[in-house]
Motif scaffolding. Structure first.
Motif, short mmCIF file in Angstrom:
data_model
loop_
_atom_site.label_atom_id
_atom_site.label_comp_id
_atom_site.label_asym_id
_atom_site.label_seq_id
_atom_site.Cartn_x
_atom_site.Cartn_y
_atom_site.Cartn_z
N VAL A 151 0.90 -1.16 0.03
CA VAL A 151 0.04 -0.15 -0.03
C VAL A 151 1.00 1.25 0.16
CG1 VAL A 151 -1.88 1.16 1.03
CG2 VAL A 151 -1.96 -1.17 1.13
N VAL A 152 0.56 1.90 -0.94
CA VAL A 152 1.35 3.36 -0.90
C VAL A 152 0.49 4.70 -0.83
CG1 VAL A 152 2.48 5.00 -2.60
CG2 VAL A 152 2.98 2.44 -2.87
N PHE A 153 1.11 5.49 0.08
CA PHE A 153 0.61 7.02 0.45
C PHE A 153 1.03 7.69 -0.51
CE2 PHE A 153 0.57 10.43 3.53
CZ PHE A 153 -0.54 10.88 3.23
N LEU A 154 0.03 8.02 -1.59
CA LEU A 154 0.49 9.06 -2.47
C LEU A 154 -0.40 10.37 -2.05
CD1 LEU A 154 1.41 9.96 -5.54
CD2 LEU A 154 -0.87 9.00 -6.26
N TYR A 155 0.63 11.64 -2.17
CA TYR A 155 0.04 12.94 -1.79
C TYR A 155 0.89 14.02 -2.42
CZ TYR A 155 3.99 12.83 1.38
OH TYR A 155 5.08 13.06 1.88
N GLY A 156 0.13 15.29 -2.51
CA GLY A 156 0.69 16.34 -3.25
C GLY A 156 -0.16 16.88 -4.28
N ARG A 169 -8.37 13.23 3.41
CA ARG A 169 -7.30 14.22 3.31
C ARG A 169 -7.50 14.45 1.77
NH1 ARG A 169 -0.83 13.87 4.77
NH2 ARG A 169 -0.20 15.36 3.35
N ARG A 170 -7.81 15.55 1.36
CA ARG A 170 -7.84 15.93 -0.05
C ARG A 170 -6.66 15.93 -0.57
NH1 ARG A 170 -13.11 16.73 -1.31
NH2 ARG A 170 -14.60 17.28 0.13
N GLY A 171 -6.55 15.41 -2.05
CA GLY A 171 -5.35 15.39 -2.57
C GLY A 171 -4.29 14.35 -2.36
N ARG A 229 8.16 0.14 -7.41
CA ARG A 229 8.60 0.53 -8.81
C ARG A 229 7.86 1.75 -8.67
NH1 ARG A 229 6.44 0.23 -14.32
NH2 ARG A 229 4.82 -0.73 -13.72
N PHE A 230 6.45 1.73 -8.19
CA PHE A 230 5.67 3.06 -8.25
C PHE A 230 6.47 4.10 -7.70
CE2 PHE A 230 2.44 5.67 -6.62
CZ PHE A 230 1.63 6.01 -7.81
N VAL A 231 6.73 4.09 -6.37
CA VAL A 231 7.27 4.99 -5.79
C VAL A 231 8.73 5.67 -6.29
CG1 VAL A 231 8.58 5.57 -3.49
CG2 VAL A 231 6.50 4.22 -3.47
N ARG A 232 9.46 4.57 -6.90
CA ARG A 232 10.77 5.04 -7.55
C ARG A 232 10.04 5.94 -8.69
NH1 ARG A 232 12.49 -0.17 -6.94
NH2 ARG A 232 12.09 -0.62 -9.35
N ASP A 233 9.02 5.67 -9.48
CA ASP A 233 8.64 6.55 -10.75
C ASP A 233 8.23 7.74 -10.28
OD1 ASP A 233 9.78 4.43 -12.17
OD2 ASP A 233 7.66 3.43 -12.80
N VAL A 234 7.24 7.77 -9.20
CA VAL A 234 6.50 8.97 -8.99
C VAL A 234 7.02 9.84 -7.98
CG1 VAL A 234 4.27 9.61 -8.07
CG2 VAL A 234 4.46 7.59 -9.62
N TYR A 235 7.75 9.30 -7.04
CA TYR A 235 8.27 10.44 -6.07
C TYR A 235 8.80 11.70 -6.55
CZ TYR A 235 10.04 12.18 -1.63
OH TYR A 235 10.49 12.79 -0.63
N GLY A 236 8.62 12.89 -6.22
CA GLY A 236 9.21 13.93 -7.09
C GLY A 236 8.82 14.45 -8.25
N SER A 237 7.84 13.57 -8.75
CA SER A 237 7.42 14.07 -10.07
C SER A 237 6.42 15.25 -10.03
CB SER A 237 6.75 12.98 -10.82
OG SER A 237 5.66 12.31 -10.10
N THR A 238 6.23 16.10 -11.01
CA THR A 238 5.46 17.03 -11.06
C THR A 238 3.75 16.87 -11.62
OG1 THR A 238 7.14 18.53 -11.23
CG2 THR A 238 5.38 19.40 -11.81
N LYS A 264 4.57 13.25 -3.75
CA LYS A 264 5.29 12.43 -2.72
C LYS A 264 4.73 11.16 -2.65
CE LYS A 264 8.07 15.62 -1.94
NZ LYS A 264 8.26 16.48 -0.47
N ALA A 265 5.44 10.07 -2.46
CA ALA A 265 4.67 8.72 -2.50
C ALA A 265 5.73 7.70 -1.47
CB ALA A 265 4.90 8.04 -3.57
#
Length: 241
Positions: A148-153, A193-195, A209-218, A236-237
């Motif tokens: 489970v990945v916590f994705l926010y931003g 938590r919206r967003g 793999r998802f965290v590597r790809d997405v973390y810090g992306s815009t 952030k993820a």
């Protein structure tokens, strides 16, 4: 000579209640909000389950098995590692390590209680339960810790269906947990938590793999139709583990 009344004036006004203080008192009185209520099953005699606390943030089950300096014999006797969260989904930096027998559990407890791990002195005690019932954890993490990945931003208007569409190339799965669900406001699980979203992946490798790809992306919001300039959001993820 005028008479002076000796009766005291009694105010009928109700005392003002501070709403913030009132909420705090209600939360203190509710056992499900207590961080200490997680560890109320400490055993004075050896069991097959050892609770290890004061772990550094980000500790994984692999760290428990292979980074504490355990002998191979003890490491192979570990049947499961269950990380703990309180009833508001905050990490407690502790876990319950389940063994096949009490002898290995006793050896592990003796070793871990003397161990410094990432600069932290660990604490190890025997407990009677391998998992403490936690409806919040069941709802948002289930048995999928590490997947489970916590994705926010994201901006507040982004919906979970959009997130599904953005990341359809990844192996998101719907089981007892949704593939994508809106994340709770940590510490207030009745609020969302919206967003922010929780993404459930088929495997731990896919989550990494998802965290590597997405973390810090815009993420660039599409607001030109409203006349507002586009805005950039940094994503952030992190894996819940």
């Amino acid at each position: 000579m005028p008479q002076i009344s000796t009766r005291l004036a009694i105010s009928t006004d109700k005392p003002k209640i501070d709403p913030v203080q009132h909420r705090r008192e209600v939360r203190r009185a509710d056992p499900t909000h207590s961080r200490r209520s997680i560890a109320q099953d400490i055993s004075t005699t050896p069991t097959k389950v050892v609770r290890v606390s004061n772990l550094p943030p980000g500790t994984t089950a692999t760290d428990i098995r292979h980074s504490l300096g355990l002998t191979d014999h003890i490491a192979t006797e570990i049947s499961a590692v269950h990380f703990e969260f309180d009833f508001n989904l905050r990490a407690l930096h502790s876990c319950r390590v389940e063994f096949f027998n009490t002898t290995s559990a006793s050896e592990f407890a003796l070793h871990a209680s003397k161990k410094l791990f990432a600069g932290r002195k660990l604490q190890a005690v025997f407990v009677t339960r391998k998992i403490v019932p936690n409806p919040t954890r069941d709802k948002y993490i289930g048995n999928s810790l590490g997947r489970v990945v916590f994705l926010y931003g994201y901006p507040q208007h982004v919906h979970k269906h959009q997130v599904w569409d953005y990341y359809r190339s990844y192996d998101l799965v719907d089981t007892t947990l949704p593939g994508v669900q809106q994340a709770p406001q940590i510490g207030e699980t009745f609020l969302v938590r919206r967003g922010a979203f929780l993404l459930h992946f088929a495997t731990e490798a896919e989550a990494r793999r998802f965290v590597r790809d997405v973390y810090g992306s815009t993420y660039i919001s599409k607001t030109e139709d409203s006349g507002q300039p586009k805005q950039e959001y940094t994503l952030k993820a992190r894996i819940l583990q």
